[in-house]
Enzyme design. Sequence first.
Site, PDB file in Angstrom:
ATOM      1  N   PRO A 154     -19.607  31.265 -17.487  1.00  0.00           N
ATOM      2  CA  PRO A 154     -19.306  30.323 -16.398  1.00  0.00           C
ATOM      3  C   PRO A 154     -20.221  30.474 -15.175  1.00  0.00           C
ATOM      4  CG  PRO A 154     -17.267  31.150 -17.331  1.00  0.00           C
ATOM      5  CD  PRO A 154     -18.371  31.916 -18.011  1.00  0.00           C
ATOM      6  N   ASN A 155     -20.476  31.704 -14.762  1.00  0.00           N
ATOM      7  CA  ASN A 155     -21.276  31.914 -13.545  1.00  0.00           C
ATOM      8  C   ASN A 155     -22.691  31.352 -13.696  1.00  0.00           C
ATOM      9  OD1 ASN A 155     -21.592  33.143 -10.894  1.00  0.00           O
ATOM     10  ND2 ASN A 155     -23.022  34.530 -11.949  1.00  0.00           N
ATOM     11  N   THR A 156     -23.280  31.568 -14.876  1.00  0.00           N
ATOM     12  CA  THR A 156     -24.648  31.092 -15.122  1.00  0.00           C
ATOM     13  C   THR A 156     -24.694  29.574 -15.207  1.00  0.00           C
ATOM     14  OG1 THR A 156     -25.101  33.139 -16.285  1.00  0.00           O
ATOM     15  CG2 THR A 156     -26.609  31.329 -16.711  1.00  0.00           C
TER      16      THR A 156
ATOM     17  N   ARG B 273     -29.064   3.109 -32.891  1.00  0.00           N
ATOM     18  CA  ARG B 273     -30.108   2.608 -33.787  1.00  0.00           C
ATOM     19  C   ARG B 273     -29.913   1.123 -34.081  1.00  0.00           C
ATOM     20  NH1 ARG B 273     -31.892   6.702 -32.616  1.00  0.00           N
ATOM     21  NH2 ARG B 273     -32.710   8.425 -33.851  1.00  0.00           N
TER      22      ARG B 273
ATOM     23  N   ASP C 224     -30.214  16.358 -19.335  1.00  0.00           N
ATOM     24  CA  ASP C 224     -29.514  16.709 -20.574  1.00  0.00           C
ATOM     25  C   ASP C 224     -30.025  18.049 -21.094  1.00  0.00           C
ATOM     26  OD1 ASP C 224     -27.959  16.522 -22.858  1.00  0.00           O
ATOM     27  OD2 ASP C 224     -29.403  15.266 -23.929  1.00  0.00           O
TER      28      ASP C 224
ATOM     29  N   HIS D  22     -24.797  26.026 -22.138  1.00  0.00           N
ATOM     30  CA  HIS D  22     -23.757  26.713 -22.908  1.00  0.00           C
ATOM     31  C   HIS D  22     -23.966  28.205 -22.640  1.00  0.00           C
ATOM     32  CE1 HIS D  22     -21.430  26.925 -27.002  1.00  0.00           C
ATOM     33  NE2 HIS D  22     -20.927  27.711 -26.070  1.00  0.00           N
ATOM     34  N   ASP D  23     -23.232  28.721 -21.640  1.00  0.00           N
ATOM     35  CA  ASP D  23     -23.468  30.113 -21.219  1.00  0.00           C
ATOM     36  C   ASP D  23     -22.204  30.603 -20.529  1.00  0.00           C
ATOM     37  OD1 ASP D  23     -24.778  32.513 -20.345  1.00  0.00           O
ATOM     38  OD2 ASP D  23     -26.681  31.434 -20.348  1.00  0.00           O
TER      39      ASP D  23
ATOM     40  N   GLY E 129     -33.276   6.227 -27.311  1.00  0.00           N
ATOM     41  CA  GLY E 129     -34.469   7.048 -27.508  1.00  0.00           C
ATOM     42  C   GLY E 129     -35.503   6.335 -28.336  1.00  0.00           C
ATOM     43  N   ARG E 130     -35.798   6.901 -29.508  1.00  0.00           N
ATOM     44  CA  ARG E 130     -36.899   6.410 -30.334  1.00  0.00           C
ATOM     45  C   ARG E 130     -36.774   4.950 -30.735  1.00  0.00           C
ATOM     46  NH1 ARG E 130     -36.377  11.716 -33.993  1.00  0.00           N
ATOM     47  NH2 ARG E 130     -34.269  11.435 -33.166  1.00  0.00           N
TER      48      ARG E 130
ATOM     49  N   GLN F 100     -30.736  11.982 -36.810  1.00  0.00           N
ATOM     50  CA  GLN F 100     -29.356  11.735 -36.383  1.00  0.00           C
ATOM     51  C   GLN F 100     -28.469  11.478 -37.602  1.00  0.00           C
ATOM     52  OE1 GLN F 100     -28.394  12.226 -33.452  1.00  0.00           O
ATOM     53  NE2 GLN F 100     -29.818  11.459 -31.906  1.00  0.00           N
TER      54      GLN F 100
ATOM     55  N   LYS G  96     -27.824  20.527 -21.808  1.00  0.00           N
ATOM     56  CA  LYS G  96     -26.707  21.017 -22.639  1.00  0.00           C
ATOM     57  C   LYS G  96     -26.447  22.504 -22.420  1.00  0.00           C
ATOM     58  CE  LYS G  96     -27.364  17.571 -26.291  1.00  0.00           C
ATOM     59  NZ  LYS G  96     -28.725  17.050 -25.977  1.00  0.00           N
TER      60      LYS G  96
ATOM     61  N   THR H  91     -24.628  14.455 -32.292  1.00  0.00           N
ATOM     62  CA  THR H  91     -24.675  13.307 -33.210  1.00  0.00           C
ATOM     63  C   THR H  91     -25.559  13.577 -34.427  1.00  0.00           C
ATOM     64  OG1 THR H  91     -26.279  12.423 -31.641  1.00  0.00           O
ATOM     65  CG2 THR H  91     -24.113  11.433 -31.618  1.00  0.00           C
TER      66      THR H  91
ATOM     67  N   LYS I  47     -33.140   9.737 -18.979  1.00  0.00           N
ATOM     68  CA  LYS I  47     -32.738  11.071 -19.407  1.00  0.00           C
ATOM     69  C   LYS I  47     -33.937  12.013 -19.391  1.00  0.00           C
ATOM     70  CE  LYS I  47     -32.476  13.790 -23.337  1.00  0.00           C
ATOM     71  NZ  LYS I  47     -31.872  14.394 -24.519  1.00  0.00           N
TER      72      LYS I  47
HETATM   73  O1  C5P Z   1     -34.487   9.163 -30.338  1.00  0.00           O
HETATM   74  P1  C5P Z   1     -33.001   9.282 -30.370  1.00  0.00           P
HETATM   75  O2  C5P Z   1     -32.283   7.982 -30.123  1.00  0.00           O
HETATM   76  O3  C5P Z   1     -32.478  10.022 -31.580  1.00  0.00           O
HETATM   77  O4  C5P Z   1     -32.677  10.181 -29.096  1.00  0.00           O
HETATM   78  C1  C5P Z   1     -31.380  10.579 -28.806  1.00  0.00           C
HETATM   79  C2  C5P Z   1     -31.382  11.270 -27.472  1.00  0.00           C
HETATM   80  O5  C5P Z   1     -30.047  11.594 -27.163  1.00  0.00           O
HETATM   81  C3  C5P Z   1     -32.190  12.565 -27.486  1.00  0.00           C
HETATM   82  O6  C5P Z   1     -32.806  12.687 -26.221  1.00  0.00           O
HETATM   83  C4  C5P Z   1     -31.134  13.622 -27.696  1.00  0.00           C
HETATM   84  O7  C5P Z   1     -31.454  14.855 -27.107  1.00  0.00           O
HETATM   85  C5  C5P Z   1     -29.931  13.002 -26.995  1.00  0.00           C
HETATM   86  N1  C5P Z   1     -28.623  13.486 -27.444  1.00  0.00           N
HETATM   87  C6  C5P Z   1     -28.239  13.423 -28.764  1.00  0.00           C
HETATM   88  N2  C5P Z   1     -27.019  13.934 -29.159  1.00  0.00           N
HETATM   89  C7  C5P Z   1     -26.197  14.455 -28.264  1.00  0.00           C
HETATM   90  C8  C5P Z   1     -26.572  14.495 -26.914  1.00  0.00           C
HETATM   91  C9  C5P Z   1     -27.800  13.990 -26.542  1.00  0.00           C
HETATM   92  O8  C5P Z   1     -28.984  12.897 -29.601  1.00  0.00           O
HETATM   93  N3  C5P Z   1     -25.011  14.895 -28.624  1.00  0.00           N
END
Ligand code: C5P
Length: 294
Positions: free
Chosen positions: A131-133, A244, A124, A128-129, A273-274, A253, A126, A180, A97
Amino acid sequence: MDGHIIASEARQLATIEERVFGVLDTIRRARRVQASVASRASPSISTARHSRPVTGLLFADDHLLMTTTPIIALDVSTAQDALELVDYFGDQCRFYKVGNELFTIAGPAIVRELRARDRDVFLDLKFHDIPNTVAGGVRNAAALGVRLVTVHAAGGSAMLDAAVEAAGDWCGVLAVTLLTSLDGAEVARAWGRTDPLDVGAEVLRLAELAVKAGAHGVVCSGREAASVRNRFADHLAILVPGVRASSGPANDQARVVTPKEAAESGATYVVIGRMVTGAADRRAALDSVLSALA
Ligand code: C5P
């Protein structure tokens, strides 16, 4: 070992490989037929302008085989840090990602680097604008060779339609339902509602918009994934972030699940991620995720 034995084992392996590919092909064909029958049976799906079953996309094979594909989030602030992670994980992970943190410093070049290393990219940003953009952004992402791109479902049907149209057949549009990091009370506060929001119902409502636009899938937490899977079956891929270890910190989160829970709830992809990139032993942390998904 004797050369004859090696040659005969190689032949046996080739025969097994051929049989496995044959079986996989049969499964794929059966799933395509099933999806097209289901799409004819569901009026809310079949009336969608760009509706196509998930199985129609080239990269749906993982989903056809009912596996959950891990995507590692490169949430770092230099291209070098990102590529070090990719090299470190090697064959352990082939899907990454690129989000706001990395893209705003490393730009399209990091996507090209990942593609040059034969890695799939989930961009990723995300969107949000209007439609054309959004269509312009998605078109450029698709041209870069991005496999998955996110837009906010709350951008509305016209925006989702424009994104799907612009993405073409190679790039899949994922509609973000509710982040999330939010719980029902927080969403209600942001939207000026007095009662806490029913997150499950809201995710399904937004997922319906995604299905009608013919989006490849949705992003939701693992807590809603099973109801999305039950309601929309194979018409939506489901990407689950907020993953997690059961004993790990949630950080920022709110709606988290373990890798096993995500897989059992029907996630097509999980964003890791982390939990892995911040672990003391990142390889062992990823290994534990991979065995939970298997
Ligand atoms: O480190 P962690 O597991 O919290 O990372 C979650 C990843 O998922 C981040 O890169 C975050 O931007 C992405 N993400 C999210 N929630 C969403 C969409 C993407 O946490 N709804």
